[in-house]
Design an enzyme around this catalytic site. Structure first.
Site, short mmCIF file in Angstrom:
data_model
loop_
_atom_site.label_atom_id
_atom_site.label_comp_id
_atom_site.label_asym_id
_atom_site.label_seq_id
_atom_site.Cartn_x
_atom_site.Cartn_y
_atom_site.Cartn_z
N THR A 88 6.88 5.14 7.73
CA THR A 88 5.41 5.05 7.78
C THR A 88 4.67 6.31 8.24
OG1 THR A 88 5.53 2.69 8.11
CG2 THR A 88 3.50 3.70 8.76
N ARG A 104 6.59 -9.39 1.01
CA ARG A 104 6.38 -9.12 2.45
C ARG A 104 5.36 -8.00 2.65
NH1 ARG A 104 6.77 -4.56 6.14
NH2 ARG A 104 7.02 -5.45 8.20
N VAL A 105 4.39 -8.25 3.51
CA VAL A 105 3.40 -7.24 3.85
C VAL A 105 3.47 -7.00 5.35
CG1 VAL A 105 0.95 -6.65 3.86
CG2 VAL A 105 1.90 -7.93 1.94
N ASP A 114 2.11 -4.58 8.94
CA ASP A 114 0.85 -4.38 9.67
C ASP A 114 0.01 -3.22 9.09
OD1 ASP A 114 3.01 -2.65 10.52
OD2 ASP A 114 1.67 -1.90 12.08
N THR A 154 2.70 2.62 13.94
CA THR A 154 3.98 2.54 13.25
C THR A 154 4.94 1.75 14.13
OG1 THR A 154 5.86 3.76 12.38
CG2 THR A 154 4.64 4.82 14.17
N GLY A 165 6.47 -4.16 12.09
CA GLY A 165 5.21 -4.69 11.58
C GLY A 165 4.91 -6.13 11.98
N1 ASP Z 1 4.93 -0.88 10.35
C1 ASP Z 1 5.58 -0.71 9.07
C2 ASP Z 1 5.82 -2.06 8.45
O1 ASP Z 1 6.16 -2.98 9.15
C3 ASP Z 1 6.89 -0.01 9.18
C4 ASP Z 1 6.90 1.27 9.93
O2 ASP Z 1 6.01 1.58 10.70
O3 ASP Z 1 7.87 2.03 9.75
O4 ASP Z 1 5.72 -2.17 7.24
#
Ligand code: ASP
Length: 309
Positions: free
Chosen positions: A176, A204-205, A207, A227, A230
């Site tokens: 991210t 899947r979504v 944050d 980051t 999520g």
């Molecule tokens: N927060 C991101 C997600 O859950 C992943 C990440 O920050 O690496 O999609």
């Protein structure tokens, strides 16, 4: 003139011993510097915070080193589904997209949702239809391919598990990307973009595209890009929680973001970090993991590019 500043991240997580070579570390730091300088250059020349965060995130999306745009992780069906969000602190305008494929720079599509549609959040086929109407060129799957990401996926593809880039396992890698900025007029903005999690299923979504969870900006308080894991960041409404502590408890940017990352999100099991600015140009970059790819620069003369604590 207001103090202006920018802070960016390329993901937070556990760094596996032996994975990071001096050569790779130099490459990461160069990519961070390129993104930081591109955003800062706009601010220095009177550009808006929104322009600066979009620019910085675009540079990080174009680098295969990070899990966003080129180099995004693979889903359970060996494809890429990307999420992004951008928000402007002066107007509270926001735009977000999720479950999109083939778009080189998801953050620009999110900005187009903010500026060229009546909506805030477009997902999947509808978001792709919107991109088509704006004549976005679609990249071939090979553009997003990265051998490291593909190997991560091959290891778990026939299992029910999905892997966060932050997972404490072999080959875990940071992901991210995000940027926050405060411009010369004291306006702030936040942008976040991600490929999500390796082997993710069922639409899947995370944050990252959710206003208030992984991304938020309000001139009254702060601009935040997160980051981390999520699912926990959604339940902790992390970005908005920092803003709330500032607004309702009168906490400083540093204290509020530290309280959320090193206490409140940890208490519910979340790991990760965030970058934050306020409208006076202050910067905070807390994380509760071993490292977070991060960089910041301010017109007060400070500059930082770091990976570990
Ligand atoms: N927060 C991101 C997600 O859950 C992943 C990440 O920050 O690496 O999609």
């Amino acid at each position: 003139m207001n103090t202006f500043s920018i802070a960016i991240h390329g993901g937070a997580g556990t760094l596996v011993k032996g994975m990071m070579t001096p050569k790779l570390e130099t490459q990461y730091k160069q990519a961070l510097k390129e993104a930081l300088d591109a955003g800062y250059y706009l601010l220095e020349n009177g550009g808006s915070a929104v322009d600066a965060v979009e620019k910085a995130v675009t540079v990080l999306e174009d680098s295969p080193l990070f899990n966003a745009g080129k180099g995004s992780v693979f889903t359970a069906t060996e494809s890429h589904e990307m999420d992004a969000c951008i928000m402007e602190g002066k107007t509270l305008n926001a735009g977000a997209v999720s479950l999109i494929t083939g778009i080189k720079n998801p953050i620009s599509l999110a900005r187009d949702v903010m500026e060229k549609s009546e909506h805030v959040f477009l997902a999947g086929d509808g978001a792709m239809q919107f991109a088509k109407e704006l004549s976005y060129k679609l990249e071939d799957a090979s553009y997003f391919y990265d051998a490291f990401r593909h190997n991560q996926w091959l290891e778990i593809k026939d299992t029910d598990s999905f892997q966060l880039d932050h997972a404490k396992k072999k080959d875990s890698k940071f992901g991210t990307v995000g940027a926050v900025a405060c411009d010369q007029d004291g306006n702030i903005a936040a942008a976040t973009s991600t490929g999500g999690m390796t082997n993710k299923k069922w639409g899947r979504v995370g944050d990252s595209p959710m206003v208030g969870a992984g991304n938020y900006a309000n001139n009254k308080t702060c601009a935040i890009s997160c980051t981390g894991s999520g699912e926990f960041f959604i339940r902790g409404v992390v970005a908005y929680d920092v803003a709330c502590l500032m607004e309702h408890k009168n906490m400083s940017l540093a204290d509020a973001s530290n309280e959320v990352i090193n206490k409140r999100i940890l208490e519910i099991g979340g790991d990760g970090g965030l970058v934050a600015v306020d409208s006076q140009g202050h910067i905070a970059m807390p994380f509760n993991t071993e490292g977070m790819y991060r960089a910041s620069k301010s017109s007060m003369g400070t500059e930082e590019i770091s990976i570990y604590k």
